[in-house]
Design a protein around this motif. Structure first.
Motif, mmCIF file in Angstrom:
data_model
loop_
_atom_site.group_PDB
_atom_site.id
_atom_site.type_symbol
_atom_site.label_atom_id
_atom_site.label_comp_id
_atom_site.label_asym_id
_atom_site.label_seq_id
_atom_site.Cartn_x
_atom_site.Cartn_y
_atom_site.Cartn_z
ATOM 1 N N ILE A 122 0.828 -1.202 0.000
ATOM 2 C CA ILE A 122 0.000 0.000 0.000
ATOM 3 C C ILE A 122 0.869 1.261 0.000
ATOM 4 O O ILE A 122 0.570 2.227 -0.719
ATOM 5 N N VAL A 123 1.941 1.251 0.782
ATOM 6 C CA VAL A 123 2.826 2.424 0.822
ATOM 7 C C VAL A 123 3.353 2.744 -0.578
ATOM 8 O O VAL A 123 3.340 3.909 -1.015
ATOM 9 N N SER B 266 -6.589 13.983 -3.358
ATOM 10 C CA SER B 266 -8.042 13.841 -3.393
ATOM 11 C C SER B 266 -8.480 12.406 -3.103
ATOM 12 O O SER B 266 -9.451 12.179 -2.363
ATOM 13 N N VAL B 267 -7.773 11.429 -3.644
ATOM 14 C CA VAL B 267 -8.116 10.030 -3.370
ATOM 15 C C VAL B 267 -7.929 9.719 -1.882
ATOM 16 O O VAL B 267 -8.765 9.052 -1.256
ATOM 17 N N THR B 268 -6.852 10.229 -1.302
ATOM 18 C CA THR B 268 -6.549 9.921 0.101
ATOM 19 C C THR B 268 -7.501 10.620 1.061
ATOM 20 O O THR B 268 -7.759 10.116 2.160
ATOM 21 N N ILE B 269 -8.065 11.760 0.666
ATOM 22 C CA ILE B 269 -9.104 12.402 1.487
ATOM 23 C C ILE B 269 -10.296 11.453 1.634
ATOM 24 O O ILE B 269 -10.848 11.281 2.728
ATOM 25 N N VAL B 270 -10.684 10.819 0.534
ATOM 26 C CA VAL B 270 -11.817 9.885 0.564
ATOM 27 C C VAL B 270 -11.478 8.670 1.430
ATOM 28 O O VAL B 270 -12.303 8.216 2.236
ATOM 29 N N VAL B 271 -10.268 8.146 1.281
ATOM 30 C CA VAL B 271 -9.839 7.004 2.092
ATOM 31 C C VAL B 271 -9.837 7.397 3.575
ATOM 32 O O VAL B 271 -10.306 6.633 4.437
ATOM 33 N N GLY B 272 -9.348 8.593 3.875
ATOM 34 C CA GLY B 272 -9.345 9.081 5.258
ATOM 35 C C GLY B 272 -10.759 9.199 5.808
ATOM 36 O O GLY B 272 -11.011 8.882 6.980
ATOM 37 N N GLY C 276 -8.847 1.071 -0.675
ATOM 38 C CA GLY C 276 -7.709 1.572 -1.438
ATOM 39 C C GLY C 276 -7.621 0.943 -2.814
ATOM 40 O O GLY C 276 -6.514 0.776 -3.357
ATOM 41 N N PHE C 277 -8.775 0.633 -3.399
ATOM 42 C CA PHE C 277 -8.809 -0.018 -4.710
ATOM 43 C C PHE C 277 -8.009 0.749 -5.760
ATOM 44 O O PHE C 277 -7.288 0.149 -6.570
ATOM 45 N N VAL C 278 -8.115 2.073 -5.749
ATOM 46 C CA VAL C 278 -7.378 2.882 -6.738
ATOM 47 C C VAL C 278 -5.875 2.718 -6.544
ATOM 48 O O VAL C 278 -5.125 2.599 -7.519
ATOM 49 N N TYR C 279 -5.427 2.683 -5.280
ATOM 50 C CA TYR C 279 -4.001 2.459 -5.017
ATOM 51 C C TYR C 279 -3.562 1.118 -5.615
ATOM 52 O O TYR C 279 -2.530 1.023 -6.282
ATOM 53 N N VAL C 280 -4.354 0.079 -5.317
ATOM 54 C CA VAL C 280 -4.028 -1.272 -5.788
ATOM 55 C C VAL C 280 -4.016 -1.313 -7.314
ATOM 56 O O VAL C 280 -3.138 -1.934 -7.927
ATOM 57 N N LEU C 281 -4.988 -0.639 -7.930
ATOM 58 C CA LEU C 281 -5.073 -0.607 -9.381
ATOM 59 C C LEU C 281 -3.834 0.031 -10.007
ATOM 60 O O LEU C 281 -3.343 -0.412 -11.047
ATOM 61 N N GLU C 282 -3.325 1.070 -9.354
ATOM 62 C CA GLU C 282 -2.117 1.733 -9.848
ATOM 63 C C GLU C 282 -0.944 0.745 -9.877
ATOM 64 O O GLU C 282 -0.205 0.660 -10.869
ATOM 65 N N SER C 283 -0.783 -0.002 -8.793
ATOM 66 C CA SER C 283 0.312 -0.976 -8.725
ATOM 67 C C SER C 283 0.123 -2.115 -9.712
ATOM 68 O O SER C 283 1.069 -2.523 -10.399
ATOM 69 N N LEU C 284 -1.098 -2.639 -9.782
ATOM 70 C CA LEU C 284 -1.363 -3.746 -10.697
ATOM 71 C C LEU C 284 -1.104 -3.349 -12.147
ATOM 72 O O LEU C 284 -0.547 -4.125 -12.922
ATOM 73 N N SER C 285 -1.499 -2.139 -12.517
ATOM 74 C CA SER C 285 -1.279 -1.687 -13.895
ATOM 75 C C SER C 285 0.210 -1.614 -14.207
ATOM 76 O O SER C 285 0.644 -1.961 -15.316
ATOM 77 N N ASP C 286 0.996 -1.188 -13.219
ATOM 78 C CA ASP C 286 2.448 -1.114 -13.401
ATOM 79 C C ASP C 286 3.053 -2.511 -13.552
ATOM 80 O O ASP C 286 3.889 -2.753 -14.431
ATOM 81 N N ILE C 287 2.615 -3.435 -12.689
ATOM 82 C CA ILE C 287 3.117 -4.812 -12.733
ATOM 83 C C ILE C 287 2.741 -5.482 -14.054
ATOM 84 O O ILE C 287 3.568 -6.141 -14.702
ATOM 85 N N ILE C 288 1.478 -5.316 -14.466
ATOM 86 C CA ILE C 288 1.008 -5.916 -15.709
ATOM 87 C C ILE C 288 1.772 -5.363 -16.907
ATOM 88 O O ILE C 288 2.173 -6.113 -17.809
ATOM 89 N N ILE D 224 -16.992 4.846 -4.212
ATOM 90 C CA ILE D 224 -17.706 3.579 -4.438
ATOM 91 C C ILE D 224 -16.997 2.436 -3.706
ATOM 92 O O ILE D 224 -17.639 1.585 -3.072
ATOM 93 N N ALA D 225 -15.650 2.431 -3.770
ATOM 94 C CA ALA D 225 -14.881 1.402 -3.053
ATOM 95 C C ALA D 225 -15.087 1.532 -1.552
ATOM 96 O O ALA D 225 -15.149 0.520 -0.831
ATOM 97 N N GLY D 226 -15.225 2.777 -1.068
ATOM 98 C CA GLY D 226 -15.470 2.998 0.356
ATOM 99 C C GLY D 226 -16.822 2.446 0.792
ATOM 100 O O GLY D 226 -16.950 1.876 1.879
ATOM 101 N N VAL D 227 -17.828 2.609 -0.062
ATOM 102 C CA VAL D 227 -19.151 2.045 0.233
ATOM 103 C C VAL D 227 -19.079 0.529 0.291
ATOM 104 O O VAL D 227 -19.630 -0.114 1.195
ATOM 105 N N ALA D 228 -18.354 -0.050 -0.668
ATOM 106 C CA ALA D 228 -18.172 -1.514 -0.673
ATOM 107 C C ALA D 228 -17.418 -1.967 0.574
ATOM 108 O O ALA D 228 -17.764 -2.991 1.188
ATOM 109 N N ALA D 229 -16.387 -1.205 0.952
ATOM 110 C CA ALA D 229 -15.595 -1.549 2.131
ATOM 111 C C ALA D 229 -16.411 -1.447 3.409
ATOM 112 O O ALA D 229 -16.193 -2.195 4.369
ATOM 113 N N TYR D 230 -17.382 -0.544 3.425
ATOM 114 C CA TYR D 230 -18.245 -0.371 4.605
ATOM 115 C C TYR D 230 -18.926 -1.684 4.991
ATOM 116 O O TYR D 230 -19.054 -2.019 6.173
#
Length: 329
Positions: free
Chosen positions: A173-174, A189-195, A265-277, A319-325
């Motif tokens: 995640i870091v 902006s993404v991290t405000i939503v995560v917070g 943190g789906f967007v964070y994960v997506l960023e990493s996955l796209s790089d790995i792929i 949307i990911a936050g709602v799912a995480a809820y």
């Protein structure tokens, strides 16, 4: 009610102090020529951003530390105090990640390149910090090797695998937050939503340290966004992104639901996955899946504006936050 007062006070003060610090930090960094070097392999239109001051994460790092030394200590004294170690260990972990970022940014500036630490050096230090955090939380805060599995509502004792998986989650995640910091205002902006998600989760779980850190994350990122929104007047650098990554991953552990960060943190994960792929695809087939990685650059190449990317990625995080809820205890 007391938690609400601490939360609101921490959020507002962190926002205000961050914005005030940036008001004076930006011209100071400009005078010191602490500017960002833009990679030649990046989007060509990013070249006009070269020289924009970096290491702006120092602003909310200082603001949050002031909150720790005032509101945090006061809250620990006037409350039951049993949570204080969790609070300071989690914040301390984030500070160590920030130290890596400061060192990395400093190397980039001195070498006038967009590369500081070698990848293996940075990764090794991050693993040590993550493991140390987990050991301290186990020894002094009553944490154990039981992992809560969201949505299935079960706890599994993983033994030594708990530490391996947890360290992988923290470091992953870091570095994902670090990758997310690629265009103006995106990471903030993404991290405000995560917070905000963790703020709700902390009040539901009655976890004061998580509430205070969530307030600092929201306030710090919002204050930084005042100057980081497109067109950015300053970048947070690794100093800020690694620090934020440490905080949001730590929040997941504080609420007793480490794996939920992978959802919110789906967007964070997506960023990493796209790089790995992208890297794996090119090495195996010499073909690229995306026009550019990480994925926010792909959408830039598709013609999306930086403001649109920030808005869409933030909405996806909502949307990911709602799912995480629904994955909370």
């Amino acid at each position: 009610m007391k938690y609400g007062i601490y939360f609101a006070l921490t959020l507002v003060l962190t926002f205000a102090i961050t914005a005030i610090i940036l008001r004076y930090l930006i011209p100071k960094l400009k005078s010191l020529k602490v500017g960002q070097k833009i990679l030649d392999i990046g989007p060509r239109w990013h070249k006009n951003k070269e020289g924009t001051p970096t290491m702006g994460g120092l602003s909310f790092l200082i603001a949050m530390t002031l909150m720790i030394l005032t509101v945090g200590i006061y809250a620990s004294i006037t409350s039951s105090g049993h949570w204080a170690k969790q609070f300071f260990f989690t914040y301390g972990m984030a500070l160590f990640f920030a130290a890596i970022g400061i060192w990395d940014d400093s190397l980039k500036i001195r070498k006038k390149e967009n590369e500081g630490f070698k990848a293996w050096q940075k990764f090794s230090l991050q693993v040590v910090i993550a493991v140390l955090y987990l050991v301290l939380m186990n020894k002094f805060c009553g944490f154990n090797s039981v992992m809560y599995i969201p949505y299935f509502n079960i706890d599994i004792d993983l033994g030594i695998w708990y530490y391996i998986i947890s360290a992988f989650v923290i470091v992953g995640i870091v570095n994902s937050v670090n990758l997310n910091d690629g265009i103006d205002g995106l990471c903030s902006s993404v991290t405000i939503v995560v917070g905000a998600f963790f703020a709700i989760a902390s009040f539901m779980s009655d976890v004061l340290p998580a509430a205070l850190i969530s307030a600092m994350v929201i306030g710090g990122c919002a204050g930084f966004l005042v100057y980081n929104f497109y067109p950015a007047r300053i970048f947070m650098g690794d100093t800020g992104s690694l620090f934020l990554g440490g905080l949001v991953s730590g929040l997941a552990f504080l609420i007793g639901n480490p794996l939920i960060i992978l959802v919110v943190g789906f967007v964070y994960v997506l960023e990493s996955l796209s790089d790995i792929i992208q890297v794996a695809s090119y090495k195996l087939t010499h073909k690229r899946v995306f026009k550019m990685a990480p994925i926010h650059h792909h959408f830039e190449q598709c013609g999306w504006s930086e403001i649109k990317i920030c808005a869409v990625f933030s909405l996806i995080t909502v949307i990911a936050g709602v799912a995480a809820y629904f994955g909370l205890r």
